[in-house]
Structure formats: C-alpha cells, structure tokens
Design a protein around this motif. Structure first.
Motif, PDB file in Angstrom:
ATOM      1  N   GLY A  70      63.039  28.193  37.100  1.00 24.42           N
ATOM      2  CA  GLY A  70      61.628  27.809  37.172  1.00 24.42           C
ATOM      3  C   GLY A  70      60.970  27.826  35.809  1.00 24.42           C
ATOM      4  O   GLY A  70      60.242  26.899  35.435  1.00 24.42           O
TER       5      GLY A  70
ATOM      6  N   ASN B   1      59.764  24.353  34.025  1.00 26.44           N
ATOM      7  CA  ASN B   1      58.326  24.237  33.756  1.00 26.44           C
ATOM      8  C   ASN B   1      58.046  23.739  32.341  1.00 26.44           C
ATOM      9  O   ASN B   1      56.990  23.183  32.081  1.00 26.44           O
ATOM     10  N   HIS B   2      58.984  23.952  31.419  1.00 26.72           N
ATOM     11  CA  HIS B   2      58.775  23.575  30.020  1.00 26.72           C
ATOM     12  C   HIS B   2      59.715  22.443  29.603  1.00 26.72           C
ATOM     13  O   HIS B   2      60.094  22.347  28.449  1.00 26.72           O
TER      14      HIS B   2
END
Length: 195
Positions: free
Chosen positions: A40, A44-45
């Motif tokens: 995650g 997310n990045h």
C-alpha cells in the motif's frame, strides 16, 4: 480444597473470549498485514518511483572495434557478456551505435570502440511480490485469501472495541479513538468533494 476433589470449572467470560479471538486473529493477520501495508505504501507513491522494478546502468569494455553484420556482432556481445537471453530486436540507431533489446534490458553498443552501455530494470523482490498480491494479479484463488483477510480485519476491529470494560473501553477512551478513526475517511471525503 480436598485432595481428589474435582477442580472448579472456569467460567468463560465474553471479554475473555474476545481477548482470545483478538489475540489469535491478530497473530494470524500479521503476515498478510505486512504484505498489504508495504504494498500500500509503495503503490500510493507510484508517481514518484516504480515500486516493482529498480533501474540500473553499467558499462563494459569489449576491447576495440566490433565489425561484421549486426546479428553476428549482437551474438558476440551477448556471448562475451555471458547473457544467455535471445534479443527481441537488434538494430542500428546510428552508424556506430548498435542497439540490442532484451526483456527489461537494452545494450547500447558502440561498434567503433567496443564500449557497451547496459541499461535495464531489476525486480524489487519483496515489493514486486507484495504488489502482485495486493493488486490481486493472482485473481480467483487469491480473492478468497484477500476476502478472508478482510474478515480477519473486521474481527480484529470489532473484538478490539469490546475487549476492555469501563472508561478504557468503548464507552470511554476507546470510543473516542473509534470516533476519531471513523472521522478521518469521512472528513477526507467531505473536504475533497467525494467521488
């Protein structure tokens, strides 16, 4: 207690059962939590980096000019560098520049000097596997595991809320934390304008 007398039966309390369920479900969920949490954070990045692969560059000196037909030069380069893979493409990018394209790797060969620039990507071992699982690339079979994990998380959440009595539990400090935790996604949806 008299010798030989039966031991009194322990009464099973609801909170004791919740603690046992919470502890065992928590231990069971640790491995999956590590996979999903790491993935995650990585995904997310994704705009900042490739969470599945890392890029590399290296140079090799083959010692002098490389003459001959493109395919023959490509075979010689691959053999000298001990690369067993077959190229998907071999072409001239310039009169002295031969490009050898492999899976996730390109060799830029200066045929005049014998210098080779090796550019490619290597998988990030743990993160690539974690992302593959998190994004459900394994499809049907992994869906059952992911659903089981979601049920475990719900079990942890609900058993955790009712484990402690009194002011530390749901009617006290615990309830405040539950409300704050619930307020975070609600506030974000409201403030961001929602879907």
């Amino acid at each position: 207690m008299a010798e030989g007398a039966p031991e009194p039966r322990r009464r099973l309390s609801l909170r004791g059962l919740l603690r046992t369920v919470h502890r065992d479900a928590g231990n069971l969920a640790v491995g999956l939590t590590l996979v999903y949490a790491a993935s995650g954070l990585a995904v997310n990045h994704i705009a900042d980096w490739d969470p599945n692969f890392k890029s590399y560059q290296s140079t090799h000196e083959l010692g002098g000019p490389l003459e001959g037909e493109d395919q023959a030069v490509a075979e010689r380069v691959l053999q000298t560098l001990h690369i067993p893979a077959k190229p998907s493409d071999v072409y001239r990018a310039a009169p002295n520049q031969l490009e050898i394209t492999l899976d996730r790797r390109t060799l830029h060969v200066d045929t005049q000097t014998g210098k080779v620039l090796d550019e490619g990507e290597q998988p990030r071992f743990f993160l690539r596997l974690a992302n593959w699982l998190h994004l459900n690339r394994g499809k049907k079979a992994w869906t059952f595991v992911a659903d089981g994990y979601a049920v475990l998380l719900l079990l942890l959440a609900f058993s955790g809320m009712f484990m402690l009595p009194g002011r530390k539990g749901l009617i006290g400090r615990g309830g405040i934390f539950v409300l704050v935790g619930a307020a975070v996604p609600i506030a974000y949806v409201v403030l961001s304008g929602g879907p």
